[in-house]
Scaffold this active site. Structure first.
Site, mmCIF file in Angstrom:
data_model
loop_
_atom_site.group_PDB
_atom_site.id
_atom_site.type_symbol
_atom_site.label_atom_id
_atom_site.label_comp_id
_atom_site.label_asym_id
_atom_site.label_seq_id
_atom_site.Cartn_x
_atom_site.Cartn_y
_atom_site.Cartn_z
ATOM 1 N N LYS A 157 19.548 -36.101 20.070
ATOM 2 C CA LYS A 157 18.619 -35.761 19.557
ATOM 3 C C LYS A 157 17.633 -34.814 20.222
ATOM 4 C CE LYS A 157 15.866 -39.645 20.361
ATOM 5 N NZ LYS A 157 14.798 -40.716 19.728
ATOM 6 N N TYR A 167 -7.990 -18.209 33.088
ATOM 7 C CA TYR A 167 -9.057 -18.550 31.886
ATOM 8 C C TYR A 167 -9.885 -19.563 32.446
ATOM 9 C CZ TYR A 167 -6.239 -16.166 28.426
ATOM 10 O OH TYR A 167 -5.538 -15.206 27.716
HETATM 11 C C1 LIG Z 1 17.050 -45.907 18.247
HETATM 12 C C2 LIG Z 1 17.278 -45.367 19.828
HETATM 13 N N1 LIG Z 1 18.395 -45.684 20.679
HETATM 14 C C3 LIG Z 1 18.508 -44.931 21.816
HETATM 15 C C4 LIG Z 1 17.769 -43.948 22.170
HETATM 16 C C5 LIG Z 1 17.896 -43.854 23.631
HETATM 17 O O1 LIG Z 1 17.183 -44.086 24.637
HETATM 18 P P1 LIG Z 1 17.048 -43.688 26.146
HETATM 19 O O2 LIG Z 1 16.961 -42.154 26.141
HETATM 20 O O3 LIG Z 1 16.077 -44.460 26.800
HETATM 21 O O4 LIG Z 1 18.480 -44.182 26.670
HETATM 22 C C6 LIG Z 1 16.423 -43.516 21.621
HETATM 23 C C7 LIG Z 1 15.705 -42.795 22.192
HETATM 24 O O5 LIG Z 1 14.473 -42.690 21.713
HETATM 25 C C8 LIG Z 1 16.190 -44.325 20.281
HETATM 26 O O6 LIG Z 1 15.161 -44.027 19.622
#
Ligand SMILES: Cc1ncc(COP(=O)(O)O)c(C=O)c1O
Length: 386
Positions: free
Chosen positions: A40, A278
């Site tokens: 993501k 700035y």
């Molecule tokens: C539901 C969920 N699972 C897994 C993960 C992965 O977490 P990590 O990046 O700490 O492995 C996330 C990350 O935000 C998450 O929201």
């Protein structure tokens, strides 16, 4: 292949580092469990397309994303692996989840009702994963509401309950893991009642990176591997806990994948007692050589690093002087001989014997390394290197 001579800033992704990380996590979880990589937010800023390609090539089984457009992007790019959408899909677009054959998280009654309408007359058309509330109080189904969800799902042939999962609220920020243990127990209790209601639930999952590293009993059937695949420890506390468990043996375990680079766009001599940038927040105390860099906060270099951050030029640290601008920043190269126009600069990553770590930058500007990388502009070209 992009010729970096023609661009001002770019991100290199080390394929060997990525392959190493994935191999190490595969060793941890074994060959039977599903290794699902969390890509993501543009693969935590690394670039979803090259990362997805590397992930599949180096042994990932499936993907987790936040949104429907992220899932669709992967499909359109030709990835036919399973994709779990972990965030809200607007009710108006649920048909697209069915059409894309994605896995969908469920935690809202409205989503279930909408799906019931949509899937009338179909069977097993949508694979759902129930998100169980165990203590994060983020997305999730409360234990008391579970019977309602189960009765609805049982009555809708179009819904296939493939999995159930939860997410730990306090596994990275502490070396005291009793809350995570409580969450795991709540999860197991809820899973038991789902199974007692007649669902087989082949895919149980709870583990993010920290849980994968520290607690094998959280691995269940699938792990959702986020930050670790990119070569970052989730936190110092996770690192310390892991070292205690493994006798300090972290040799080569996680290797950062990303190096963010730019090049010097001007070098100038600045007199003592001059201000820089700035708001005139920095004043030179001596005759100084200042290098201007064509990167700013619009690229994802946090403005909180004004007068705080540092970059690497010719293998040496050059401190940020003055405020980070939208597209530019200034660094002090007085003590780095020979710096000239278009010299390569490392903003995050290694150069020579030194490195700028994303978590160091994060602590300088009061955030976490997840945010430092996730906010890297999508416009910066990502280049896979061996
Ligand atoms: C539901 C969920 N699972 C897994 C993960 C992965 O977490 P990590 O990046 O700490 O492995 C996330 C990350 O935000 C998450 O929201």
């Amino acid at each position: 292949m992009i010729d970096v001579k023609g661009i001002n800033t770019w991100i290199e992704l080390s394929e060997s580092a990525y392959a190493n990380n994935l191999r190490r996590f595969r060793q941890m979880i074994g060959s039977e469990r599903e290794l699902s990589v969390v890509v993501k937010a543009n693969a935590y800023g690394h670039g979803w397309a090259p990362i997805a390609r590397m992930a599949v090539q180096h042994g990932a089984d499936s993907f987790c994303v936040h949104s429907l457009p992220e899932a669709q992007q992967l499909r359109q790019a030709g990835f036919d692996q399973d994709i779990l959408i972990m965030g809200h899909v607007p009710l108006a677009r649920l048909a697209e989840v069915v059409a894309g054959n994605f896995r969908l998280v469920i935690y809202n009654p409205e989503t279930v009702r909408q799906l019931a309408e949509l899937l009338e007359g179909q069977s097993g058309a949508l694979r759902m994963h129930l998100k169980l509330e165990t203590g994060a109080n983020r997305q999730g189904i409360d234990e008391a509401d579970l019977p309602w969800f189960l009765s609805q799902i049982a009555a809708i042939p179009g819904l296939h309950l493939e999995g159930a999962y939860t997410h730990f609220a306090d596994i990275e920020d502490t070396t005291d893991h009793h809350f995570a243990e409580q969450q795991k127990q709540r999860f197991q209790r809820m899973v038991k009642s789902i199974r007692q209601a007649g669902f087989t639930l082949p895919k149980l999952h709870t583990a993010c990176t920290a849980a994968t590293l520290l607690f094998p009993e959280t691995h269940f059937d699938l792990v959702r591997l986020g930050i670790g695949q990119y070569g970052f420890w989730p936190s110092r506390e996770t690192l310390v806990s892991y070292k205690i468990q493994h006798n300090n043996d972290i040799e080569g375990l996680l290797q950062p994948v990303l190096t963010w680079k730019t090049r010097v766009s001007q070098v100038k001599q600045v007199a003592p007692e001059s201000s820089i940038g700035y708001g005139r927040t920095y004043r030179t105390t001596r005759a100084s050589r200042i290098a201007v860099l064509p990167v700013g906060y619009s690229d994802g270099y946090d403005r909180g690093l004004s007068n705080q951050g540092y970059v690497l030029i010719r293998g040496k640290r050059a401190p940020v002087r003055g405020r980070i601008c939208m597209n530019l920043m200034m660094v002090d190269v007085t003590d780095i001989p020979g710096v000239k126009l278009e010299d390569e600069v490392v903003l995050i990553g290694r150069q020579g014997q030194d490195a700028v770590a994303a978590d160091q930058l994060a602590s300088l500007c009061g955030t976490i390394h997840y945010e430092i990388v996730a906010r890297l502009s999508r416009e910066i070209p990502r280049i896979a290197v061996p």
